[in-house]
Design a protein around this motif. Sequence first.
Motif, PDB file in Angstrom:
ATOM      1  N   ASP A 228       0.831  -1.199   0.000  1.00 50.15           N
ATOM      2  CA  ASP A 228       0.000   0.000   0.000  1.00 50.15           C
ATOM      3  C   ASP A 228       0.871   1.257   0.000  1.00 50.15           C
ATOM      4  OD1 ASP A 228      -2.756   0.967   0.039  1.00 50.15           O
ATOM      5  OD2 ASP A 228      -2.242   1.841   1.973  1.00 50.15           O
ATOM      6  N   CYS A 229       1.976   1.237   0.740  1.00 56.39           N
ATOM      7  CA  CYS A 229       2.897   2.362   0.741  1.00 56.39           C
ATOM      8  C   CYS A 229       3.528   2.532  -0.638  1.00 56.39           C
ATOM      9  CB  CYS A 229       3.979   2.158   1.801  1.00 56.39           C
ATOM     10  SG  CYS A 229       5.083   3.585   1.996  1.00 56.39           S
TER      11      CYS A 229
ATOM     12  N   TYR B  79       1.106   4.265  -2.845  1.00 63.17           N
ATOM     13  CA  TYR B  79       1.106   5.690  -2.487  1.00 63.17           C
ATOM     14  C   TYR B  79       2.266   6.404  -3.178  1.00 63.17           C
ATOM     15  CZ  TYR B  79       2.160   9.862   0.261  1.00 63.17           C
ATOM     16  OH  TYR B  79       2.478  11.149   0.635  1.00 63.17           O
TER      17      TYR B  79
ATOM     18  N   VAL C 220      -8.923   5.704   3.401  1.00 59.67           N
ATOM     19  CA  VAL C 220      -9.228   6.838   2.532  1.00 59.67           C
ATOM     20  C   VAL C 220     -10.719   6.785   2.218  1.00 59.67           C
ATOM     21  CG1 VAL C 220      -8.797   7.919   0.311  1.00 59.67           C
ATOM     22  CG2 VAL C 220      -6.930   6.794   1.540  1.00 59.67           C
TER      23      VAL C 220
ATOM     24  N   ASN D 254      -3.701  14.032  -0.719  1.00 55.08           N
ATOM     25  CA  ASN D 254      -4.529  12.831  -0.525  1.00 55.08           C
ATOM     26  C   ASN D 254      -4.257  11.768  -1.596  1.00 55.08           C
ATOM     27  OD1 ASN D 254      -5.540  14.454   1.462  1.00 55.08           O
ATOM     28  ND2 ASN D 254      -7.604  14.609   0.643  1.00 55.08           N
ATOM     29  N   TYR D 255      -3.009  11.310  -1.632  1.00 60.69           N
ATOM     30  CA  TYR D 255      -2.588  10.347  -2.648  1.00 60.69           C
ATOM     31  C   TYR D 255      -2.938   8.901  -2.303  1.00 60.69           C
ATOM     32  CZ  TYR D 255       0.301  14.161  -4.497  1.00 60.69           C
ATOM     33  OH  TYR D 255       0.744  15.353  -5.022  1.00 60.69           O
ATOM     34  N   GLY D 256      -3.290   8.636  -1.059  1.00 59.74           N
ATOM     35  CA  GLY D 256      -3.556   7.268  -0.649  1.00 59.74           C
ATOM     36  C   GLY D 256      -4.764   6.673  -1.350  1.00 59.74           C
TER      37      GLY D 256
ATOM     38  N   SER E 296      -5.044   5.756   5.017  1.00 60.30           N
ATOM     39  CA  SER E 296      -4.843   7.212   5.047  1.00 60.30           C
ATOM     40  C   SER E 296      -3.573   7.615   5.789  1.00 60.30           C
ATOM     41  CB  SER E 296      -6.050   7.895   5.706  1.00 60.30           C
ATOM     42  OG  SER E 296      -6.217   7.441   7.043  1.00 60.30           O
TER      43      SER E 296
ATOM     44  N   TRP F 283      -0.442   7.133   5.172  1.00 54.89           N
ATOM     45  CA  TRP F 283       0.710   7.590   4.385  1.00 54.89           C
ATOM     46  C   TRP F 283       0.642   9.092   4.134  1.00 54.89           C
ATOM     47  CZ3 TRP F 283       3.276   3.703   5.535  1.00 54.89           C
ATOM     48  CH2 TRP F 283       2.776   2.409   5.415  1.00 54.89           C
ATOM     49  N   ASP F 284      -0.547   9.599   3.860  1.00 53.49           N
ATOM     50  CA  ASP F 284      -0.681  11.044   3.668  1.00 53.49           C
ATOM     51  C   ASP F 284      -0.362  11.796   4.956  1.00 53.49           C
ATOM     52  OD1 ASP F 284      -1.581  11.635   0.895  1.00 53.49           O
ATOM     53  OD2 ASP F 284      -3.182  10.247   1.410  1.00 53.49           O
TER      54      ASP F 284
END
Length: 263
Positions: free
Chosen positions: A93-94, A97, A189, A208-210, A214, A216-217
Motif C-alpha cells: 500500500d505504501c 502511495y 481513505v 490525498n494520494y492514498g 490514510s 501515508w498522507d
Amino acid sequence: MEAALRFGVFFVIFAVMASWEWWKPLRQPRLARIRRWPINLGLAALNTVLLRITLGSAAWSAAQTASAYGFGLFNLFRLPEIPTGLLSLLCLDCAIYAQHVAAHRWQWFWQLHQVHHSDLDFDTTTALRFHPFEIVLSMIYKVLVTALLGVPPAAVVVFEIVLNGCALFNHGNVSLPAAWEKLLRQLLVTPALHRIHHSSLRSETDSNYGFCLSCWDRCFGTLCTKASLPAAEITIGLSELRDPHRLSFFRLIVLPFHFKRKF
C-alpha cells in the motif's frame, strides 16, 4: 481461481457502490451516466484485456517464484505467516502511495495519469478510468516491488482485492454520516478525502494520494482534510480540460501525446 476471486469481489463491490450512488448520490452529475460510463467502463475493459494478453497475473507469478527460490526481503527473514502477510499489505500500500505521488510529480508520468483526473464527474467508475499505458507500468512496478519484498502469493491476491475494493469505494459519489466519516478516515481513505484529490484546484489535486490507508498522507505531509468548497460544489476534473467533446474514449487514448499540463 485467483482471477475469478478478484473479479467476483470486484463486481459485488461495484454493484453495491453503483446502487448506493443511484439511491443517495452526494452530487448531481454534470454529465449523464450514458455519456460517461461507456468511456470509463470501456477503458476498464480495454485495460483488462490488455493485461490478460500481456502481463496477466504477473505479480502473483512473481510472488510464487520469489517464494520458491527464497528471493526477497520477507523470504530472507522468514517471519511467521500472519506478520509477513500484514507487513506485505502495508508495504504494498505504501508502494502504491509512492507511485501515485510520482504520477503527479513527474511530467512524463502525469501525461498518462491525467486521463484519470480528466473525468468531469466523480463516481465509482472514475476508479476505472486509467490510460492503458499507465496500467501496464503500474503492473510492472507491482511485479518489481513484489519480487524485491518477497511478498507471499496469498498476500498479493488479498492486496489486489483490497486495492480494487477501496478504489471503488473512495471514488463513490456518496457521503457517510459525520461520525462514521470522522472515525473511518483515521484508518482508510474515504470518498470525502479522495474527492478533494479530484478537485480542479492544483493545491488540492496534489494531496490525498492514498488509495487504501490514510496513514501515508499523514506521515508524509500530503493530507488535506478540508476542501476550499463544500463537497457538493467542488469542481471535479482538470481546469485545462472542461470540454466533454475532448474527453471521448478515443481522444483519451491519445490525450497523453498531445496535451501537456504546465508544471
